[in-house]
Design an enzyme around this catalytic site. Structure first.
Site, PDB file in Angstrom:
ATOM      1  N   HIS A 163      46.326  25.261  33.364  1.00 21.62           N
ATOM      2  CA  HIS A 163      47.770  25.429  33.188  1.00 21.62           C
ATOM      3  C   HIS A 163      48.347  24.387  32.228  1.00 21.62           C
ATOM      4  CE1 HIS A 163      51.886  26.294  33.845  1.00 21.62           C
ATOM      5  NE2 HIS A 163      52.094  25.646  34.962  1.00 21.62           N
ATOM      6  N   CYS A 181      57.551  25.637  32.598  1.00 21.99           N
ATOM      7  CA  CYS A 181      56.283  26.379  32.545  1.00 21.99           C
ATOM      8  C   CYS A 181      56.453  27.774  31.959  1.00 21.99           C
ATOM      9  CB  CYS A 181      55.654  26.458  33.929  1.00 21.99           C
ATOM     10  SG  CYS A 181      55.598  24.863  34.741  1.00 21.99           S
ATOM     11  N   CYS A 231      46.001  24.280  44.197  1.00 20.79           N
ATOM     12  CA  CYS A 231      46.798  23.788  43.063  1.00 20.79           C
ATOM     13  C   CYS A 231      46.164  24.148  41.731  1.00 20.79           C
ATOM     14  CB  CYS A 231      46.924  22.268  43.134  1.00 20.79           C
ATOM     15  SG  CYS A 231      47.660  21.676  44.663  1.00 20.79           S
ATOM     16  N   SER A 232      47.017  24.478  40.764  1.00 16.98           N
ATOM     17  CA  SER A 232      46.533  24.703  39.405  1.00 16.98           C
ATOM     18  C   SER A 232      46.129  23.360  38.805  1.00 16.98           C
ATOM     19  CB  SER A 232      47.606  25.378  38.560  1.00 16.98           C
ATOM     20  OG  SER A 232      48.772  24.596  38.529  1.00 16.98           O
ATOM     21  N   LYS A 242      44.947  28.582  38.115  1.00 18.62           N
ATOM     22  CA  LYS A 242      44.146  27.882  39.113  1.00 18.62           C
ATOM     23  C   LYS A 242      42.787  27.443  38.566  1.00 18.62           C
ATOM     24  CE  LYS A 242      42.775  26.420  42.773  1.00 18.62           C
ATOM     25  NZ  LYS A 242      42.119  25.586  41.781  1.00 18.62           N
TER      26      LYS A 242
END
Lengths: 137, 388
Positions: free
Chosen positions: B333, B84, B207-208, B329
């Site tokens: 992502h 990431c 969670c994203s 979020k």
């Protein structure tokens, strides 16, 4: 190559088995959890490493004598990766032995939500080609 | 002595479930505003065109495809990968090439297409970034790694899920004002606290998102900056760090050691302190990750992050505005694009170009980007300075 029994750790079917890891799996099938110890500097590792992280010397497998641990942290996996979706929900726990060595595994016999600090004891399971260590409360 | 390097332009695709596009079209969408500004392909000496995981799109050697598609023929390109943090790792590598004098002008473009596979399969691919021998066989998904941190944080500091819910509410508050966001909608505290469990103690709104998208920036050496803009954003500090591969091997789960290491290095290089930072884009792949970032970056003392949340110091008009674009979020992502998107947002805020005054941060002269890969195995921190 010598004839080795085909074994998998935990709930995957990863075929990346080395002779060192095969020895670990065969011991696990006999309900022995092996850590490793550096033949040069004496550092210990759980899960075992074939090479010492400090001096890169070879390590040998040696049986863990500690069987009791405390819950360091946990997660309840309600939405699993595809390979484990048939098992969800399951609880993954990091247990810490009195020596400070830690082990990550499922807790398989919970009747209530886990709590950080609760006692855990080491357990084993083997079914066909699958062998694993696990935590019990 | 290294040459100074500035970000001179940027572009950003719409983030979301982009079934109308693949990596090539997303890349073109992010690059087009740069070309429209007059920074045409012939002005780019070299590029880093990156994505984190080829499994998602199925395209191998993707930088070749992207370079060709967006018209960068004959000019050198490559891919940099570090989960990431792929976006900021690409920027870090490009900075080095420009600072050293190898190139004067470089394009850094991050992209990811994640929705061509199911959520369960995407979760599977991401779990394979854990230790394949010792973690993967126990089904430790990406949220699970961060849930292990959350359980420990709750136990050590007595935090409840209320704090995490408030972070999610803030992210969606700002994401709702960002036209590029994947999920631009407000959520209530009750919704954030009672959403469906994913990896308890983390729920859906912790969670994203699994997002498709791309973002791009152009950097230039100090002697060339004026050709492109009178509003350069200087790269003032870069820090990078790493944490243990297996999460069980970390001395603490209430901090990401590599993030502290990276932040210290970035502050030192920039010659600034946490209190000097006017805004931060932090890696909120999960709400607990944002909370831990406050502490690792020095915006709050260890264990005091929840107070910062409680006092709304993380809002656009607060002491340290964080992720006023919606963050991972709500904005989304797309792994390889994320670090570049964070950089783009700092530039936008510095230039006073947020779409809406209710998300525009006042007078940003120093902005920070904190980009984390996996559960902390990679970390990059950038500090940017307004150059006008």
């Amino acid at each position: 190559m010598s004839e080795h029994k085909e074994l998998y750790l935990g709930y995957s079917t990863d075929k990346a088995v080395t002779p060192f890891f095969q020895d670990f799996l065969e011991a696990l099938e006999q309900e022995k959890l092996m850590k490793s110890k550096c033949t040069s500097c004496g550092a210990e590792y759980l899960p075992p490493r074939q090479h010492c992280q400090k001096c890169l010397s070879e390590c040998t497998l040696t049986e863990m004598t500690e069987k009791e641990a405390k819950l360091y942290s946990y997660v309840v996996v309600e939405f699993a990766p595809m390979s484990l979706s048939s098992k969800q929900p399951y609880v993954v726990a990091i247990g810490e032995f009195p020596s400070g060595l830690r082990l990550t595994a499922h807790i398989t016999n919970l009747m209530a939500m886990p709590e950080v600090g609760m006692p855990l004891r080491l357990g084993f399971e083997a079914k066909e080609k699958m062998v694993t260590y696990k935590w019990l409360v | 002595m290294a040459r100074r390097v500035a970000v001179v332009a940027g572009g950003h695709s719409k983030f979301g479930k982009r079934f109308d596009a693949t990596v090539r079209e997303l890349s073109a969408e992010a690059f087009k505003p740069i070309v429209d500004e007059g920074i045409t392909q012939d002005k780019i000496d070299a590029s880093i065109l990156s994505y984190a995981a080829s499994q998602f799109s199925g395209q191998g050697a993707g930088s070749a495809l992207i370079a060709d598609y967006i018209g960068l023929q004959n000019r050198p390109h490559m891919r940099v990968e570090s989960a990431c943090t792929t976006g900021t790792a690409s920027l870090r590598a490009a900075w080095g090439m420009v600072a050293a004098g190898l190139y004067d002008v470089m394009l850094v473009l991050g992209v990811e297409q994640m929705n061509r596979v199911s959520s369960a399969m995407a979760t599977e691919y991401m779990s394979q970034a854990g230790d394949m021998r010792w973690e993967y066989p126990f089904g430790i998904s990406f949220p699970a790694f961060y849930a292990l941190m959350a359980s420990r944080y709750m136990s050590e500091y007595g935090m409840t899920h209320d704090t995490l819910a408030k972070i999610a509410v803030k992210s969606h508050h700002y994401g709702a004002q960002n036209p590029k966001a994947h999920l631009p909608k407000e959520i209530t505290f009750e919704e954030a606290n009672n959403a469906v469990a994913i990896c308890s103690p983390l729920n859906l709104y912790d969670c994203s998102l699994i997002t498709d998208g791309a973002a791009a920036v152009v950097i230039a050496s100090e002697d060339r900056v004026k050709e492109f803009t009178d509003r350069p954003m200087w790269i003032k500090g870069i820090g990078a760090g790493a944490s243990e591969m297996m999460i069980q091997d970390r001395a603490s789960l209430t901090s990401i050691p590599g993030a502290k290491y990276a932040a210290n290095a970035a502050y030192k290089m920039a010659g600034v302190e946490p209190k000097d930072i006017k805004m931060a884009q932090v890696h909120d792949c999960f709400t607990i990750a944002e909370l831990i970032a406050y502490e690792d970056l020095g915006f709050a003392e260890p264990g005091k992050g929840p107070e910062l949340v409680e006092n709304k110091e993380n809002y656009h008009d607060g002491r340290i505005p964080v992720n006023c674009d919606g963050g991972l979020k709500s904005k989304g992502h797309p792994l390889g694009a994320t670090g570049v998107s964070m950089t783009y947002e700092v530039m936008k805020q510095m230039r006073g170009e947020a779409e809406n005054s209710s998300r525009q941060i006042d007078d940003v002269d120093l902005g920070l980007v904190h980009n984390v890969g996996q559960s902390g195995q990679f970390v990059n921190v950038f500090i940017f300075e307004r150059g006008w």
